[in-house]
Design a protein around this motif. Structure first.
Motif, PDB file in Angstrom:
ATOM      1  N   ILE A   8     -20.472  13.556  -1.870  1.00 24.55           N
ATOM      2  CA  ILE A   8     -19.701  14.133  -0.765  1.00 24.55           C
ATOM      3  C   ILE A   8     -20.045  13.431   0.550  1.00 24.55           C
ATOM      4  CG2 ILE A   8     -19.387  16.208   0.639  1.00 24.55           C
ATOM      5  CD1 ILE A   8     -19.753  17.821  -1.968  1.00 24.55           C
ATOM      6  N   LEU A   9     -21.314  13.193   0.799  1.00 22.65           N
ATOM      7  CA  LEU A   9     -21.742  12.602   2.059  1.00 22.65           C
ATOM      8  C   LEU A   9     -21.455  11.108   2.147  1.00 22.65           C
ATOM      9  CD1 LEU A   9     -25.142  14.421   2.622  1.00 22.65           C
ATOM     10  CD2 LEU A   9     -22.951  14.882   3.725  1.00 22.65           C
ATOM     11  N   LEU A  10     -21.390  10.424   1.028  1.00 20.08           N
ATOM     12  CA  LEU A  10     -21.230   8.975   1.037  1.00 20.08           C
ATOM     13  C   LEU A  10     -19.804   8.519   0.774  1.00 20.08           C
ATOM     14  CD1 LEU A  10     -24.523   7.999  -0.821  1.00 20.08           C
ATOM     15  CD2 LEU A  10     -24.073   8.007   1.624  1.00 20.08           C
ATOM     16  N   THR A  11     -18.857   9.428   0.823  1.00 21.89           N
ATOM     17  CA  THR A  11     -17.462   9.011   0.654  1.00 21.89           C
ATOM     18  C   THR A  11     -17.025   8.242   1.883  1.00 21.89           C
ATOM     19  OG1 THR A  11     -16.625  11.060   1.597  1.00 21.89           O
ATOM     20  CG2 THR A  11     -16.867  10.980  -0.801  1.00 21.89           C
ATOM     21  N   SER A  12     -16.103   7.332   1.695  1.00 20.89           N
ATOM     22  CA  SER A  12     -15.648   6.541   2.837  1.00 20.89           C
ATOM     23  C   SER A  12     -14.172   6.790   3.093  1.00 20.89           C
ATOM     24  CB  SER A  12     -15.871   5.061   2.556  1.00 20.89           C
ATOM     25  OG  SER A  12     -15.091   4.656   1.452  1.00 20.89           O
ATOM     26  N   CYS A  13     -13.754   6.420   4.264  1.00 18.34           N
ATOM     27  CA  CYS A  13     -12.350   6.525   4.615  1.00 18.34           C
ATOM     28  C   CYS A  13     -11.616   5.352   3.984  1.00 18.34           C
ATOM     29  CB  CYS A  13     -12.179   6.484   6.128  1.00 18.34           C
ATOM     30  SG  CYS A  13     -13.032   7.835   6.969  1.00 18.34           S
ATOM     31  N   TYR A  14     -10.436   5.590   3.461  1.00 17.59           N
ATOM     32  CA  TYR A  14      -9.702   4.496   2.843  1.00 17.59           C
ATOM     33  C   TYR A  14      -8.812   3.816   3.868  1.00 17.59           C
ATOM     34  CZ  TYR A  14      -5.534   7.420   2.605  1.00 17.59           C
ATOM     35  OH  TYR A  14      -4.467   8.206   2.921  1.00 17.59           O
ATOM     36  N   SER A  15      -8.435   2.588   3.547  1.00 13.92           N
ATOM     37  CA  SER A  15      -7.621   1.798   4.447  1.00 13.92           C
ATOM     38  C   SER A  15      -6.862   0.755   3.645  1.00 13.92           C
ATOM     39  CB  SER A  15      -8.542   1.105   5.458  1.00 13.92           C
ATOM     40  OG  SER A  15      -7.847   0.148   6.213  1.00 13.92           O
ATOM     41  N   TYR A  16      -5.594   0.545   3.976  1.00 14.83           N
ATOM     42  CA  TYR A  16      -4.869  -0.571   3.375  1.00 14.83           C
ATOM     43  C   TYR A  16      -3.884  -1.145   4.387  1.00 14.83           C
ATOM     44  CZ  TYR A  16      -1.237   2.918   2.241  1.00 14.83           C
ATOM     45  OH  TYR A  16      -0.289   3.904   2.306  1.00 14.83           O
ATOM     46  N   THR A  17      -3.647  -2.446   4.237  1.00 12.47           N
ATOM     47  CA  THR A  17      -2.783  -3.173   5.152  1.00 12.47           C
ATOM     48  C   THR A  17      -1.706  -3.894   4.370  1.00 12.47           C
ATOM     49  OG1 THR A  17      -4.615  -3.513   6.686  1.00 12.47           O
ATOM     50  CG2 THR A  17      -2.723  -4.970   6.938  1.00 12.47           C
ATOM     51  N   SER A  18      -0.480  -3.825   4.873  1.00 12.25           N
ATOM     52  CA  SER A  18       0.644  -4.562   4.295  1.00 12.25           C
ATOM     53  C   SER A  18       1.152  -5.532   5.350  1.00 12.25           C
ATOM     54  CB  SER A  18       1.780  -3.616   3.909  1.00 12.25           C
ATOM     55  OG  SER A  18       1.335  -2.675   2.966  1.00 12.25           O
ATOM     56  N   VAL A  19       1.474  -6.747   4.918  1.00  9.72           N
ATOM     57  CA  VAL A  19       2.027  -7.752   5.817  1.00  9.72           C
ATOM     58  C   VAL A  19       3.499  -7.914   5.466  1.00  9.72           C
ATOM     59  CG1 VAL A  19       1.910 -10.154   6.564  1.00  9.72           C
ATOM     60  CG2 VAL A  19      -0.190  -8.918   6.006  1.00  9.72           C
ATOM     61  N   VAL A  20       4.366  -7.733   6.448  1.00  2.28           N
ATOM     62  CA  VAL A  20       5.810  -7.857   6.253  1.00  2.28           C
ATOM     63  C   VAL A  20       6.249  -9.152   6.925  1.00  2.28           C
ATOM     64  CG1 VAL A  20       8.059  -6.809   6.675  1.00  2.28           C
ATOM     65  CG2 VAL A  20       6.077  -5.361   6.192  1.00  2.28           C
ATOM     66  N   GLY A  21       7.015  -9.955   6.196  1.00  2.00           N
ATOM     67  CA  GLY A  21       7.437 -11.251   6.725  1.00  2.00           C
ATOM     68  C   GLY A  21       6.227 -12.145   6.894  1.00  2.00           C
ATOM     69  N   GLU A  22       6.077 -12.702   8.078  1.00  2.00           N
ATOM     70  CA  GLU A  22       4.938 -13.579   8.368  1.00  2.00           C
ATOM     71  C   GLU A  22       3.808 -12.837   9.078  1.00  2.00           C
ATOM     72  OE1 GLU A  22       6.103 -17.219  10.225  1.00  2.00           O
ATOM     73  OE2 GLU A  22       7.776 -17.493   8.850  1.00  2.00           O
ATOM     74  N   GLY A  23       3.903 -11.545   9.139  1.00  2.00           N
ATOM     75  CA  GLY A  23       2.870 -10.747   9.792  1.00  2.00           C
ATOM     76  C   GLY A  23       3.107 -10.641  11.286  1.00  2.00           C
ATOM     77  N   ALA A  24       2.230  -9.903  11.928  1.00  2.00           N
ATOM     78  CA  ALA A  24       2.364  -9.637  13.368  1.00  2.00           C
ATOM     79  C   ALA A  24       2.320 -10.937  14.161  1.00  2.00           C
ATOM     80  CB  ALA A  24       1.264  -8.704  13.833  1.00  2.00           C
ATOM     81  N   GLN A  25       3.231 -11.067  15.109  1.00  2.00           N
ATOM     82  CA  GLN A  25       3.291 -12.243  15.971  1.00  2.00           C
ATOM     83  C   GLN A  25       2.741 -11.932  17.370  1.00  2.00           C
ATOM     84  OE1 GLN A  25       4.521 -15.206  14.542  1.00  2.00           O
ATOM     85  NE2 GLN A  25       4.400 -13.877  12.758  1.00  2.00           N
ATOM     86  N   GLY A  26       2.460 -10.699  17.634  1.00  2.00           N
ATOM     87  CA  GLY A  26       1.930 -10.293  18.932  1.00  2.00           C
ATOM     88  C   GLY A  26       0.913  -9.186  18.746  1.00  2.00           C
ATOM     89  N   ASN A  27       0.705  -8.386  19.787  1.00  2.00           N
ATOM     90  CA  ASN A  27      -0.275  -7.306  19.693  1.00  2.00           C
ATOM     91  C   ASN A  27       0.296  -5.953  20.105  1.00  2.00           C
ATOM     92  OD1 ASN A  27      -0.055  -7.765  22.406  1.00  2.00           O
ATOM     93  ND2 ASN A  27      -2.219  -8.146  22.771  1.00  2.00           N
TER      94      ASN A  27
END
Length: 89
Positions: A8-27
């Motif tokens: 219970i104490l050592l569980t982590s938050c999950y995360s995933y990233t998807s890139v659409v097209g060529e990905g972010a071109q700015g911020n």
């Protein structure tokens, strides 16, 4: 007992990233919460990353359970389990 507490104490938050097209071109970023109930099994309100990108053809979608999302989920004993989606274009 120790294994149960550690799991219970050592569980982590999950995360995933998807890139659409060529990905972010700015911020430019837009962030929204996604709303789930019953330990994330039933979606109540989920963000639309395509709509969040506002017509951009190249962007990144990062979905994760932040510390705050995890805290809210823990305080509600998993009955409400939000996540956060950020679209960067």
């Amino acid at each position: 007992m120790v294994a149960a507490v550690a799991s219970i104490l050592l569980t982590s938050c999950y995360s995933y990233t998807s890139v659409v097209g060529e990905g972010a071109q700015g911020n430019q970023e837009k962030t929204e919460w996604n709303h789930y109930v019953v330990y994330g099994l039933a979606p109540v309100g989920v963000s639309d990353s395509k709509e969040m990108a506002e017509g951009a053809e190249n962007y990144n979608v990062h979905t994760r359970q932040t510390f705050v999302n995890g805290l809210v989920s823990a305080l509600t004993f998993g009955l409400y389990s939000p996540t956060t989606t950020t679209v960067t274009k």
